[in-house]
Design an enzyme around this catalytic site. Structure first.
Site, PDB file in Angstrom:
ATOM      1  N   ASN A 150       0.807  -1.220   0.000  1.00 23.17           N
ATOM      2  CA  ASN A 150       0.000   0.000   0.000  1.00 23.17           C
ATOM      3  C   ASN A 150       0.840   1.270   0.000  1.00 23.17           C
ATOM      4  OD1 ASN A 150       0.233  -1.595   2.521  1.00 23.17           O
ATOM      5  ND2 ASN A 150      -0.372   0.309   3.516  1.00 23.17           N
ATOM      6  N   GLN A 178      -4.764  -3.759  -2.264  1.00 21.28           N
ATOM      7  CA  GLN A 178      -4.276  -2.690  -3.145  1.00 21.28           C
ATOM      8  C   GLN A 178      -4.093  -3.153  -4.590  1.00 21.28           C
ATOM      9  OE1 GLN A 178      -4.128   0.435  -2.454  1.00 21.28           O
ATOM     10  NE2 GLN A 178      -4.226   0.423  -0.214  1.00 21.28           N
ATOM     11  N   SER A 198     -11.020  -5.131  -0.801  1.00 18.65           N
ATOM     12  CA  SER A 198     -11.795  -4.133  -0.063  1.00 18.65           C
ATOM     13  C   SER A 198     -12.462  -3.166  -1.031  1.00 18.65           C
ATOM     14  CB  SER A 198     -10.852  -3.373   0.867  1.00 18.65           C
ATOM     15  OG  SER A 198     -11.543  -2.322   1.504  1.00 18.65           O
ATOM     16  N   CYS A 324      -2.892   4.648   8.019  1.00 18.26           N
ATOM     17  CA  CYS A 324      -3.055   4.024   9.331  1.00 18.26           C
ATOM     18  C   CYS A 324      -1.868   4.315  10.237  1.00 18.26           C
ATOM     19  CB  CYS A 324      -3.213   2.525   9.181  1.00 18.26           C
ATOM     20  SG  CYS A 324      -4.489   2.108   8.029  1.00 18.26           S
TER      21      CYS A 324
HETATM   22  N1  PLP Z   1      -4.650  -4.345   3.403  1.00 21.08           N
HETATM   23  C1  PLP Z   1      -4.073  -3.348   2.723  1.00 21.08           C
HETATM   24  C2  PLP Z   1      -2.888  -3.626   1.870  1.00 21.08           C
HETATM   25  C3  PLP Z   1      -4.582  -2.056   2.816  1.00 21.08           C
HETATM   26  O1  PLP Z   1      -4.014  -1.058   2.136  1.00 21.08           O
HETATM   27  C4  PLP Z   1      -5.718  -1.823   3.628  1.00 21.08           C
HETATM   28  C5  PLP Z   1      -6.259  -0.455   3.803  1.00 21.08           C
HETATM   29  O2  PLP Z   1      -5.557   0.512   3.666  1.00 21.08           O
HETATM   30  C6  PLP Z   1      -6.295  -2.914   4.308  1.00 21.08           C
HETATM   31  C7  PLP Z   1      -5.733  -4.154   4.178  1.00 21.08           C
HETATM   32  C8  PLP Z   1      -7.499  -2.745   5.179  1.00 21.08           C
HETATM   33  O3  PLP Z   1      -8.652  -2.603   4.411  1.00 21.08           O
HETATM   34  P1  PLP Z   1      -9.975  -1.964   5.085  1.00 21.08           P
HETATM   35  O4  PLP Z   1      -9.697  -0.511   5.261  1.00 21.08           O
HETATM   36  O5  PLP Z   1     -11.060  -2.245   4.100  1.00 21.08           O
HETATM   37  O6  PLP Z   1     -10.172  -2.685   6.368  1.00 21.08           O
END
Ligand code: PLP
Length: 390
Positions: A150, A178, A198, A324
């Site tokens: 990401n 991603q 997602s 995050c």
């Molecule tokens: N995995 C990756 C690589 C992400 O970039 C993200 C969100 O930024 C997630 C998981 C989590 O997804 P969600 O926000 O739908 O819980």
């Protein structure tokens, strides 16, 4: 002031066509898809359609798709299911650059009696495949390695990884949150057991995700309740969002070529111009195996947060580290895992584009960034020292 939105790896705009498709299912068609009457049954038919569209984007069959509430739930469900299916196995393998959705769950298992191997990456963000191979054991319950990162956008050779893992008969999960909708995917060829995606990364709303579970894979539901999702996830379905996800997947398939041509060209122009105009700047990550919409650029001797605040004054939205992890001034675990020097990890900015991105928006970043960096560097004693030293 217009918003220049270059933070699409954090979240995306809900596409108008997605919203249009969803809206009637809040008001006119509010039936429960599990009901016996036709009013509910018609809603159920729409869910079938959404499942087909979601499956089609990744080359799966509809029965292999479980709708969840987000990418995080999909990741958690996959890893917990594999652990529970293999109670005698006490080893998990993941990578150093996973999203917290996987990273923190693996750390949780590490504190609860599991041995967790964390595969390193090199300075370009490439996974150490040999390290992975050497750590696969008969005790390994699951290998969970993301498809694309990401922050850096680096794409892992997921076919090679899954082949290596499956040769040892181990469950393989990939967080493709991603990657989905940005690179072509045919899951049947990839030998993957479980894959997370997602909605809000592909122009569907926040709060909807899906987990692909290959037919025949041992599975335990994370949400235990009603018979929904074939008994694999209890809870009345988030009907409008599932319908939105289906539509977003259909549109993503249509836009795949544009992302890999026009959007990629805009990304390349942005990074080439930034590197040409700003000294002491570098791309973080493997430039070749990378998502077409993502660039992470490190600007030495400046704070990423300060850059973001100044960009914000021009309406430009970007991100330092992942959404995050921002809020902390520590460089992200991804940049640290890549060994990006502190001086530039602190000043790293991620720009992530989408099919909504225009060349005018890219030009606005190209024009605004050089004076911002110059101004911030004038305040840096380290930069002054470096300049004085020649
Ligand atoms: N995995 C990756 C690589 C992400 O970039 C993200 C969100 O930024 C997630 C998981 C989590 O997804 P969600 O926000 O739908 O819980």
């Amino acid at each position: 002031m217009n918003t220049v939105y270059l933070d699409n790896n954090a979240t995306t705009k809900v596409a108008d066509k997605v919203l249009d498709e969803m809206l009637p299912y809040f008001s006119d068609f509010y039936g429960n898809p599990s009901s016996m009457h036709a009013f509910g049954g018609n809603v159920g038919k729409k869910l079938v359609e959404a499942r087909e569209k979601t499956a089609a984007l990744i080359g799966a069959i509809p029965e292999e798709i479980i709708f969840t509430s987000c990418g995080t739930e999909s990741d958690s469900t996959a890893i917990r299911a594999a652990v529970q299916s293999n109670p005698e196995k006490k080893h998990i393998i993941t990578s150093r650059v996973e999203h917290p959705a996987v990273k923190n769950l693996c750390e949780h298992y590490a504190k609860n009696g599991y041995r967790v191997t964390v595969v390193p990456v090199d300075s370009m963000g490439n996974l150490d495949l040999e390290y992975l191979r050497q750590h696969l054991t008969d005790d390994t319950a699951i290998v969970s390695i993301m498809w694309a990162n990401n922050e850096s956008g680096v794409i892992f050779p997921i076919h090679e990884i899954s082949k290596m893992v499956k040769e040892r008969g181990i469950v393989f999960h990939t967080d493709a949150v991603q990657a989905v909708g940005k690179i072509p995917m045919n899951i049947q060829d990839a030998g993957i057991d479980m894959l997370s995606l997602s909605g809000h990364k592909i122009h569907a709303p926040k709060g909807i995700g899906a987990l692909y579970v290959k037919k025949g894979t041992k599975f335990f539901p994370y949400m235990i309740g009603g018979h929904q999702e074939n008994g694999r996830r209890g809870g009345t379905e988030n009907v409008p969002s599932i319908i939105g996800l289906g539509k977003a997947c259909e549109l993503a398939a249509e836009h795949l070529e544009e992302i890999n041509t026009r959007v990629k060209e805009l990304r390349d122009t942005l990074e080439n111009e930034l590197l040409n105009r700003i000294p002491n700047a570098a791309i973080n990550g493997n430039k070749d195996a990378r998502l077409p919409n993502t660039t992470s650029v490190g600007f030495e001797y400046v704070e990423g947060e300060a850059i973001l605040l100044m960009l914000d004054q021009f309406g430009i939205c970007a991100s330092s580290g992942s959404a995050c992890t921002s809020g902390s001034l520590e460089p992200s675990h991804v940049l640290r895992a890549m060994g990006v020097p502190f001086t530039s990890a602190h000043g790293s900015i991620r720009f992530s584009l989408s099919t909504y991105t225009s060349s005018e928006e890219i030009n606005s970043v190209i024009d605004n960034m050089p004076p911002i960096i110059e101004k911030l560097r004038e305040l840096s004693p380290f930069w002054k020292k470096k300049k004085a030293a020649g």
